[in-house]
Design an enzyme around this catalytic site. Sequence first.
Site, PDB file in Angstrom:
ATOM      1  N   ILE A   1       8.300  -3.521   8.342  1.00  0.00           N
ATOM      2  CA  ILE A   1       7.260  -3.878   8.853  1.00  0.00           C
ATOM      3  C   ILE A   1       6.354  -4.642   8.007  1.00  0.00           C
ATOM      4  CG2 ILE A   1       5.755  -1.854   8.583  1.00  0.00           C
ATOM      5  CD1 ILE A   1       6.106  -3.687  11.759  1.00  0.00           C
TER       6      ILE A   1
ATOM      7  N   SER B   1       5.049  -1.220  -4.476  1.00  0.00           N
ATOM      8  CA  SER B   1       6.139  -0.887  -3.836  1.00  0.00           C
ATOM      9  C   SER B   1       7.434  -0.409  -4.850  1.00  0.00           C
ATOM     10  CB  SER B   1       6.981  -1.986  -3.048  1.00  0.00           C
ATOM     11  OG  SER B   1       8.328  -1.780  -2.556  1.00  0.00           O
ATOM     12  N   ARG B   2       8.239   0.813  -4.309  1.00  0.00           N
ATOM     13  CA  ARG B   2       9.109   0.976  -5.480  1.00  0.00           C
ATOM     14  C   ARG B   2      10.307   0.257  -5.183  1.00  0.00           C
ATOM     15  NH1 ARG B   2       9.857   7.077  -3.668  1.00  0.00           N
ATOM     16  NH2 ARG B   2       9.816   6.136  -1.538  1.00  0.00           N
TER      17      ARG B   2
ATOM     18  N   LYS C   1       0.281   2.475  12.002  1.00  0.00           N
ATOM     19  CA  LYS C   1       0.305   3.818  12.680  1.00  0.00           C
ATOM     20  C   LYS C   1       1.758   4.329  12.271  1.00  0.00           C
ATOM     21  CE  LYS C   1       4.148   2.296  14.831  1.00  0.00           C
ATOM     22  NZ  LYS C   1       5.309   3.112  15.106  1.00  0.00           N
TER      23      LYS C   1
ATOM     24  N   ASP D   1       7.845   8.077  16.533  1.00  0.00           N
ATOM     25  CA  ASP D   1       7.354   6.851  15.813  1.00  0.00           C
ATOM     26  C   ASP D   1       7.205   5.643  16.699  1.00  0.00           C
ATOM     27  OD1 ASP D   1       7.583   5.662  12.765  1.00  0.00           O
ATOM     28  OD2 ASP D   1       8.642   4.338  14.306  1.00  0.00           O
TER      29      ASP D   1
END
Length: 311
Positions: free
Chosen positions: A14, A36-37, A90, A168
């Site tokens: 996303i 970010s990993r 969200k 979701d």
Amino acid sequence: MALRKIALVGVGKIAIDQHIPSLAKSDDWELAAAVSRHHQVEGVPNYKSMDEMLGAHPEIEVVSLCMPPVPRFEYARAAIAAGRHVMLEKPPGATLSEVYALEALARDAGVTLYATWHSRKAAQVATAKAWLMGKAIERFTVTWKEDVRKWHPNQDWVFEPGGMGIFDPGINALSIVTEILPDPIHLTGAILKFPANRDTPIAADLDFYHPHGATVSAQMNWDHSGADIWDIEAVCKEGVLKLEKGGGVLLIDGTEQPGAIGQLDGEYPQLYADMAALVSSGASEVDLRPMLHVSDALTLGKRQQVSAFEW
């Protein structure tokens, strides 16, 4: 006016599809860092640690959190403690309690907290809300069906505790419902369908109480083949309203209304414009009504076991 600096935390699908392009075109924001990993964003400093990013960039005012809901609380708490404004993808958290806690922390710290609902920014949602005002609704039906393999390929977290399963995507529908219905509703019953090998539901049928006697229901399915179906229909004494494509298309008595655009087009740019306005005014926006319906469904829902789900 100088652009405000923002950091993006959680660089998944996303973020890549919506957040990064929206920020690149924004007149309000400069993407100044990413955390970010697994992924990196070209052209900005990238970090694997949230604390490292916060320490390295005191000039960054806002943190936009795009990781799955379960780990999000600790990241939001850390950002608020560092005096940064926070924007939440969200659903805003894994539980209602943790979002209420974040709201209190943000208020005490004097920073903005924005719990975003991107589907409310779909092109025709505001028009639908205006049309329904004062109408005598007789039947209100939500049909939300898509394929999890398309939208969350091999992302097992959606079926783990806190991942929410069908809710979701289904919470997108509930965000529109709570925005456009003139009267508040609450859940009266639900059937939740859990795959034999998963911890969250893959489908749900919901029934709601409406204060004026309308029949309100929702059918949601995350194992749907074919084209996505994101429809909301309101049958009223004065006519029939139908939102299609997640709020991008509006029909009144079967006639398509002007202003239709594709699903997600324009939604995320509007969220970032709203965030800029909230920060400028020193306000927060944390509307948890969509999440309340999900919580109620998980409380009242009758569990049905269905076939195991495999990617």
